[in-house]
Structures are given as C-alpha cells and as structure tokens.
Design a protein around this motif. Structure first.
Motif, mmCIF file in Angstrom:
data_model
loop_
_atom_site.group_PDB
_atom_site.id
_atom_site.type_symbol
_atom_site.label_atom_id
_atom_site.label_comp_id
_atom_site.label_asym_id
_atom_site.label_seq_id
_atom_site.Cartn_x
_atom_site.Cartn_y
_atom_site.Cartn_z
ATOM 1 N N GLU A 177 -104.594 -9.496 24.652
ATOM 2 C CA GLU A 177 -103.375 -10.409 25.101
ATOM 3 C C GLU A 177 -104.422 -11.801 25.965
ATOM 4 O OE1 GLU A 177 -99.934 -10.161 28.713
ATOM 5 O OE2 GLU A 177 -100.364 -7.999 27.843
ATOM 6 N N LYS A 178 -105.213 -11.285 26.595
ATOM 7 C CA LYS A 178 -105.716 -12.439 27.034
ATOM 8 C C LYS A 178 -105.947 -14.059 25.545
ATOM 9 C CE LYS A 178 -107.303 -10.049 30.809
ATOM 10 N NZ LYS A 178 -109.012 -9.757 32.073
ATOM 11 N N TRP A 179 -106.420 -13.308 24.874
ATOM 12 C CA TRP A 179 -107.318 -14.465 24.063
ATOM 13 C C TRP A 179 -106.199 -15.116 23.534
ATOM 14 C CZ3 TRP A 179 -111.705 -15.283 24.193
ATOM 15 C CH2 TRP A 179 -112.966 -15.186 24.296
ATOM 16 N N LEU A 180 -104.743 -14.229 23.206
ATOM 17 C CA LEU A 180 -103.429 -15.411 22.419
ATOM 18 C C LEU A 180 -103.377 -16.128 23.622
ATOM 19 C CD1 LEU A 180 -101.467 -11.666 21.380
ATOM 20 C CD2 LEU A 180 -102.350 -14.206 19.790
ATOM 21 N N VAL A 181 -103.438 -15.859 25.214
ATOM 22 C CA VAL A 181 -102.887 -16.925 26.106
ATOM 23 C C VAL A 181 -104.358 -18.486 25.847
ATOM 24 C CG1 VAL A 181 -102.632 -17.376 28.289
ATOM 25 C CG2 VAL A 181 -101.687 -15.628 27.393
ATOM 26 N N VAL A 182 -105.137 -17.987 25.627
ATOM 27 C CA VAL A 182 -106.316 -18.749 25.770
ATOM 28 C C VAL A 182 -105.521 -19.732 24.407
ATOM 29 C CG1 VAL A 182 -108.089 -19.482 25.934
ATOM 30 C CG2 VAL A 182 -107.749 -17.565 27.380
ATOM 31 N N GLY A 195 -103.047 -19.592 22.905
ATOM 32 C CA GLY A 195 -102.199 -21.077 22.832
ATOM 33 C C GLY A 195 -102.273 -21.799 23.652
ATOM 34 N N ILE A 196 -102.958 -21.619 24.882
ATOM 35 C CA ILE A 196 -103.040 -23.230 25.960
ATOM 36 C C ILE A 196 -103.793 -24.205 24.909
ATOM 37 C CG2 ILE A 196 -104.263 -23.903 27.696
ATOM 38 C CD1 ILE A 196 -103.500 -20.561 28.973
ATOM 39 N N TRP A 197 -105.381 -23.469 24.144
ATOM 40 C CA TRP A 197 -105.934 -24.628 23.499
ATOM 41 C C TRP A 197 -104.645 -24.980 22.322
ATOM 42 C CZ3 TRP A 197 -109.888 -27.050 24.182
ATOM 43 C CH2 TRP A 197 -111.170 -26.526 24.735
ATOM 44 N N ALA A 198 -104.412 -24.627 21.744
ATOM 45 C CA ALA A 198 -103.472 -24.826 20.504
ATOM 46 C C ALA A 198 -102.243 -26.249 21.409
ATOM 47 C CB ALA A 198 -102.103 -23.545 19.538
ATOM 48 N N MET A 199 -101.373 -26.163 22.040
ATOM 49 C CA MET A 199 -100.859 -26.381 23.290
ATOM 50 C C MET A 199 -101.583 -27.676 23.383
ATOM 51 S SD MET A 199 -97.859 -26.771 25.259
ATOM 52 C CE MET A 199 -97.364 -25.413 24.700
ATOM 53 N N CYS A 200 -102.805 -28.057 23.590
ATOM 54 C CA CYS A 200 -103.706 -28.962 23.661
ATOM 55 C C CYS A 200 -103.932 -29.891 22.906
ATOM 56 C CB CYS A 200 -104.868 -28.280 24.899
ATOM 57 S SG CYS A 200 -104.815 -27.915 26.036
ATOM 58 N N ALA A 201 -103.930 -29.038 21.726
ATOM 59 C CA ALA A 201 -105.280 -30.031 20.665
ATOM 60 C C ALA A 201 -102.904 -31.056 20.579
ATOM 61 C CB ALA A 201 -105.630 -28.572 19.508
ATOM 62 N N ALA A 202 -102.098 -29.805 20.115
ATOM 63 C CA ALA A 202 -100.807 -30.794 19.792
ATOM 64 C C ALA A 202 -100.471 -32.098 20.592
ATOM 65 C CB ALA A 202 -100.058 -29.741 19.289
ATOM 66 N N CYS A 203 -100.840 -31.467 21.987
ATOM 67 C CA CYS A 203 -100.153 -32.977 22.555
ATOM 68 C C CYS A 203 -101.593 -34.330 21.806
ATOM 69 C CB CYS A 203 -100.588 -31.992 24.068
ATOM 70 S SG CYS A 203 -99.399 -31.548 24.460
#
Length: 56
Positions: free
Chosen positions: A2-7, A9-17
């Motif tokens: 679950e921790k890896w999914l959160v991490v 997800g955060i990296w994916a959001m940063c990359a998309a932004c």
C-alpha cells in the motif's frame, strides 16, 4: 504494498503536473505570431475602421 502505491501515485501526479506545465509554457509560440499579425493590422487601420480591425 500500500505504501508503494501511495508513493507511485504521488510520483505520477508530479510527473503529470510537470508535463502539463511544460506544455503550457511552450505552447504559445504560434499563438504569439497570430497576435502580432492582428496587432499590426489594427495599428494600420484608420480611426473609422478600428472596430472592424479589432473584430478580425
């Protein structure tokens, strides 16, 4: 897991932004040329044709 999914997800959001920011910052070059052409046309117009030149 679950921790890896959160991490991830955060990296994916940063990359998309970052991608959207870069595209927005560099996408106006063709628009700038169109605005300059309109400005030149409006500056050449006489006082009576100002409204017509601005609507073009």
């Amino acid at each position: 897991m679950e921790k890896w999914l959160v991490v991830l997800g955060i990296w994916a959001m940063c990359a998309a932004c970052a991608v959207l920011f870069i595209r927005g910052a560099t996408g106006g070059s063709s628009r700038r040329e169109e605005v300059e052409e309109r400005t030149r046309a409006a500056s050449r117009a006489s006082a009576g044709n100002t409204r017509t030149a601005l609507n073009d």
